[in-house]
Design a protein around this motif. Structure first.
Motif, PDB file in Angstrom:
ATOM      1  N   LEU A 119      22.194   0.711  -0.346  1.00  0.00           N
ATOM      2  CA  LEU A 119      21.880   1.236  -2.343  1.00  0.00           C
ATOM      3  C   LEU A 119      20.306  -0.183  -1.945  1.00  0.00           C
ATOM      4  CD1 LEU A 119      20.832   1.860  -4.902  1.00  0.00           C
ATOM      5  CD2 LEU A 119      22.142   0.113  -5.639  1.00  0.00           C
ATOM      6  N   PHE A 120      20.550  -0.928  -1.139  1.00  0.00           N
ATOM      7  CA  PHE A 120      19.579  -2.139  -1.180  1.00  0.00           C
ATOM      8  C   PHE A 120      18.529  -1.995  -0.052  1.00  0.00           C
ATOM      9  CE2 PHE A 120      17.839  -6.442  -0.224  1.00  0.00           C
ATOM     10  CZ  PHE A 120      16.850  -6.334  -0.793  1.00  0.00           C
ATOM     11  N   GLY A 121      19.107  -0.638   1.126  1.00  0.00           N
ATOM     12  CA  GLY A 121      18.166  -0.843   2.340  1.00  0.00           C
ATOM     13  C   GLY A 121      17.258   0.535   2.052  1.00  0.00           C
ATOM     14  N   TYR A 122      18.157   1.734   0.674  1.00  0.00           N
ATOM     15  CA  TYR A 122      17.508   2.971   0.354  1.00  0.00           C
ATOM     16  C   TYR A 122      16.719   1.937   0.044  1.00  0.00           C
ATOM     17  CZ  TYR A 122      15.746   7.209  -1.029  1.00  0.00           C
ATOM     18  OH  TYR A 122      15.491   8.393  -1.868  1.00  0.00           O
ATOM     19  N   LEU A 123      16.427   1.417  -1.069  1.00  0.00           N
ATOM     20  CA  LEU A 123      15.211   1.572  -1.844  1.00  0.00           C
ATOM     21  C   LEU A 123      13.906   0.047  -1.722  1.00  0.00           C
ATOM     22  CD1 LEU A 123      17.518  -0.001  -5.209  1.00  0.00           C
ATOM     23  CD2 LEU A 123      15.812   2.106  -5.060  1.00  0.00           C
ATOM     24  N   THR A 124      14.625  -0.456  -0.579  1.00  0.00           N
ATOM     25  CA  THR A 124      14.497  -1.229   0.500  1.00  0.00           C
ATOM     26  C   THR A 124      12.830  -0.160   0.966  1.00  0.00           C
ATOM     27  OG1 THR A 124      15.180  -3.133   1.258  1.00  0.00           O
ATOM     28  CG2 THR A 124      13.641  -2.766   2.584  1.00  0.00           C
ATOM     29  N   TYR A 125      13.692   1.212   1.379  1.00  0.00           N
ATOM     30  CA  TYR A 125      12.838   1.339   2.428  1.00  0.00           C
ATOM     31  C   TYR A 125      11.818   2.631   1.013  1.00  0.00           C
ATOM     32  CZ  TYR A 125      11.483   5.788   4.877  1.00  0.00           C
ATOM     33  OH  TYR A 125      10.027   7.245   5.330  1.00  0.00           O
ATOM     34  N   LEU A 126      12.168   2.740   0.270  1.00  0.00           N
ATOM     35  CA  LEU A 126      11.113   3.429  -1.223  1.00  0.00           C
ATOM     36  C   LEU A 126      10.162   2.248  -1.026  1.00  0.00           C
ATOM     37  CD1 LEU A 126      13.744   5.470  -3.170  1.00  0.00           C
ATOM     38  CD2 LEU A 126      12.237   6.286  -1.331  1.00  0.00           C
ATOM     39  N   HIS A 127      10.450   0.699  -1.359  1.00  0.00           N
ATOM     40  CA  HIS A 127       9.311   0.973  -1.542  1.00  0.00           C
ATOM     41  C   HIS A 127       8.854  -0.611  -0.477  1.00  0.00           C
ATOM     42  CE1 HIS A 127       7.622  -4.263  -2.940  1.00  0.00           C
ATOM     43  NE2 HIS A 127       7.845  -4.530  -1.577  1.00  0.00           N
ATOM     44  N   CYS A 128       8.607   0.002   0.956  1.00  0.00           N
ATOM     45  CA  CYS A 128       8.277   0.075   1.747  1.00  0.00           C
ATOM     46  C   CYS A 128       7.443   0.834   2.163  1.00  0.00           C
ATOM     47  CB  CYS A 128       9.113  -0.631   3.264  1.00  0.00           C
ATOM     48  SG  CYS A 128       9.206  -2.111   3.145  1.00  0.00           S
ATOM     49  N   THR A 129       7.389   1.965   2.371  1.00  0.00           N
ATOM     50  CA  THR A 129       6.816   3.244   2.280  1.00  0.00           C
ATOM     51  C   THR A 129       5.344   3.404   1.825  1.00  0.00           C
ATOM     52  OG1 THR A 129       7.244   4.944   0.538  1.00  0.00           O
ATOM     53  CG2 THR A 129       8.185   5.061   2.717  1.00  0.00           C
ATOM     54  N   ASN A 130       4.646   2.397   0.391  1.00  0.00           N
ATOM     55  CA  ASN A 130       4.001   2.264  -0.802  1.00  0.00           C
ATOM     56  C   ASN A 130       2.847   0.661   0.518  1.00  0.00           C
ATOM     57  OD1 ASN A 130       3.960   4.212  -2.422  1.00  0.00           O
ATOM     58  ND2 ASN A 130       5.380   2.726  -3.485  1.00  0.00           N
ATOM     59  N   LEU A 131       2.814   0.589   1.199  1.00  0.00           N
ATOM     60  CA  LEU A 131       3.051  -0.783   2.021  1.00  0.00           C
ATOM     61  C   LEU A 131       2.341  -0.441   3.649  1.00  0.00           C
ATOM     62  CD1 LEU A 131       5.452  -3.302   1.403  1.00  0.00           C
ATOM     63  CD2 LEU A 131       3.965  -2.858   0.033  1.00  0.00           C
ATOM     64  N   LYS A 132       1.066  -1.390   3.975  1.00  0.00           N
ATOM     65  CA  LYS A 132       0.993  -0.976   4.964  1.00  0.00           C
ATOM     66  C   LYS A 132       2.170  -1.245   5.946  1.00  0.00           C
ATOM     67  CE  LYS A 132      -3.797  -2.763   4.453  1.00  0.00           C
ATOM     68  NZ  LYS A 132      -4.718  -3.817   5.031  1.00  0.00           N
ATOM     69  N   LYS A 133       1.646  -0.002   7.377  1.00  0.00           N
ATOM     70  CA  LYS A 133       3.123  -0.300   8.108  1.00  0.00           C
ATOM     71  C   LYS A 133       3.696  -1.237   9.044  1.00  0.00           C
ATOM     72  CE  LYS A 133       4.145   3.431  11.614  1.00  0.00           C
ATOM     73  NZ  LYS A 133       4.160   4.382  13.020  1.00  0.00           N
ATOM     74  N   ASP A 134       3.049  -1.639   9.229  1.00  0.00           N
ATOM     75  CA  ASP A 134       2.463  -3.446   9.964  1.00  0.00           C
ATOM     76  C   ASP A 134       4.546  -3.789   9.253  1.00  0.00           C
ATOM     77  OD1 ASP A 134       1.897  -2.923  12.033  1.00  0.00           O
ATOM     78  OD2 ASP A 134       0.287  -3.786  11.775  1.00  0.00           O
ATOM     79  N   LYS A 135       3.395  -4.969   7.663  1.00  0.00           N
ATOM     80  CA  LYS A 135       3.966  -5.693   6.804  1.00  0.00           C
ATOM     81  C   LYS A 135       5.784  -4.487   6.638  1.00  0.00           C
ATOM     82  CE  LYS A 135       3.473  -6.785   1.765  1.00  0.00           C
ATOM     83  NZ  LYS A 135       2.301  -7.578   0.895  1.00  0.00           N
ATOM     84  N   ALA A 136       5.345  -2.636   6.237  1.00  0.00           N
ATOM     85  CA  ALA A 136       6.983  -2.293   6.256  1.00  0.00           C
ATOM     86  C   ALA A 136       7.612  -2.883   6.702  1.00  0.00           C
ATOM     87  CB  ALA A 136       6.121  -0.509   5.799  1.00  0.00           C
ATOM     88  N   LYS A 137       7.487  -2.116   7.984  1.00  0.00           N
ATOM     89  CA  LYS A 137       8.447  -2.962   9.343  1.00  0.00           C
ATOM     90  C   LYS A 137       8.420  -4.196   9.438  1.00  0.00           C
ATOM     91  CE  LYS A 137       7.267   0.789  12.337  1.00  0.00           C
ATOM     92  NZ  LYS A 137       7.929   1.075  13.983  1.00  0.00           N
TER      93      LYS A 137
END
Length: 354
Positions: A119-137
């Motif tokens: 669950l945390f992994g999926y939420l982390t991914y959804l959270h990161c899709t709104n960030l810049k790619k480098d920061k998201a990774k």
């Protein structure tokens, strides 16, 4: 007031049907423990609140869940990393000659952590899709490091496998341009076949996979005893099952004090609610698969499918539909969509940038 009234999603309605039947069936079978009602109401109320927030503002709902679930997972990970031998231990006496010691952390024993981290992994991914790619990774890499390290320390091979699957999906497909098309129901078919093979002992050809990836023998850490005994009692009440019964009685029926459930979701559902409850669960998972297939963004669909696949693997060896965390994962997977409008805007902006 009526314009903004809450109308439960189909997913929430299906979960209500699941719990109403399970509790009513248990009462009719003789288990009139009021705790069954109160615990079920708590889970249903929590899902309704989350569902309401998703309908109102799905991005805000995801952010709230991300920080709440993330906080608990980070505390659990810290307890694992800093106390690898457990925050506390429980001793089980098998007989007068032998005993075993089990380690426990914030989320409990080693098999109880995977769903939280999926669950945390999926939420982390959804959270990161709104960030810049480098920061998201960077954030996703941090999640991968913490989650994988935690599963390695607690020595849960199944948990490690499912967490690696989620991380690979996020890193390999989550932030790249993909147009991979597939039917998510394939995962359900594969899961069903694996369950049948494992439960009924047709596992010789699976031995290399079981030993290499799951670090288990073909008794699956003794689970085959629980499966055999569960099948015996299921055959006695195939349509309605035995209802939810106390753990002490379960241990006696399944042949070991180590077993508080059937260690397989299909068998547990048949044991508790018979064929009727199993059919309700099948409908729920078909709905999940259909909702994933309705996702227009290929990246999101792949990550969702990986989370569903990870959950299905867990359900082969454990019972997880008694956990509110599992239902939150199911709700978020089935109800969160990246809208077609958002995708069109993003694709248009990308083309203009080029």
């Amino acid at each position: 007031m009526f314009k903004n009234r809450y109308i439960p999603s189909r997913m929430v309605l299906l979960v209500w049907v699941y719990y109403i039947y399970l509790v009513a069936n248990s009462f009719l079978a003789g288990n009139k423990d009021i705790h069954l009602i109160t615990s079920s109401i708590k889970i249903l109320a929590l899902l309704a609140v989350i569902d309401m927030q998703i309908q109102s503002n799905q991005q805000k709902a995801i952010e709230i869940l991300y920080y709440v679930v993330g906080f608990f997972c980070m505390v659990d990970a810290a307890s694992i990393i800093f106390f690898p031998d457990g925050l506390y231990q429980l001793t089980t006496n098998w007989n007068e000659w032998s005993y075993s010691i089990s380690n426990y952390w914030i989320f409990g024993h080693k098999n109880n952590h995977a769903i939280w981290f999926i669950l945390f992994g999926y939420l982390t991914y959804l959270h990161c899709t709104n960030l810049k790619k480098d920061k998201a990774k960077i954030i996703c890499f941090f999640y991968a490091l913490i989650s994988v390290l935690s599963m390695v320390i607690i020595k849960s091979s199944t948990s490690l496998v499912v967490i690696v699957i989620v991380n690979l999906a996020i890193y390999k497909f989550g932030f790249s341009n993909n147009d991979i098309r597939f039917e998510t129901k394939i995962l359900l078919y594969i899961s069903f076949i694996i369950n049948v093979l494992v439960i009924f002992g047709f596992t010789v050809f699976l031995q290399p996979i079981v030993e290499l990836f799951f670090n288990k023998d073909l008794t699956f850490s003794g689970r085959t005893l629980a499966w055999q005994n569960a099948l015996f009692f299921i055959a006695q009440k195939p349509f309605f099952g035995w209802g939810i019964i106390p753990e002490s009685n379960i241990q006696s029926l399944l042949g070991s004090i180590a077993f508080v459930n059937a260690h397989n979701q299909i068998l547990q559902s048949l044991f508790q609610g018979g064929i009727i409850l199993l059919l309700i669960i099948i409908v729920i998972f078909i709905y999940i698969a259909n909702s994933i297939d309705n996702e227009l963004d290929s990246n999101y669909k792949i990550v969702k499918s990986a989370c569903l696949g990870a959950l299905l693997i867990e359900l082969v060896f454990e019972v997880r539909l008694d956990s509110q965390t599992t239902w939150i994962l199911i709700l978020v997977i089935s109800q969160f969509f990246r809208s077609s409008h958002e995708r069109i805007i993003s694709d248009t902006d990308l083309q203009r940038g080029l």
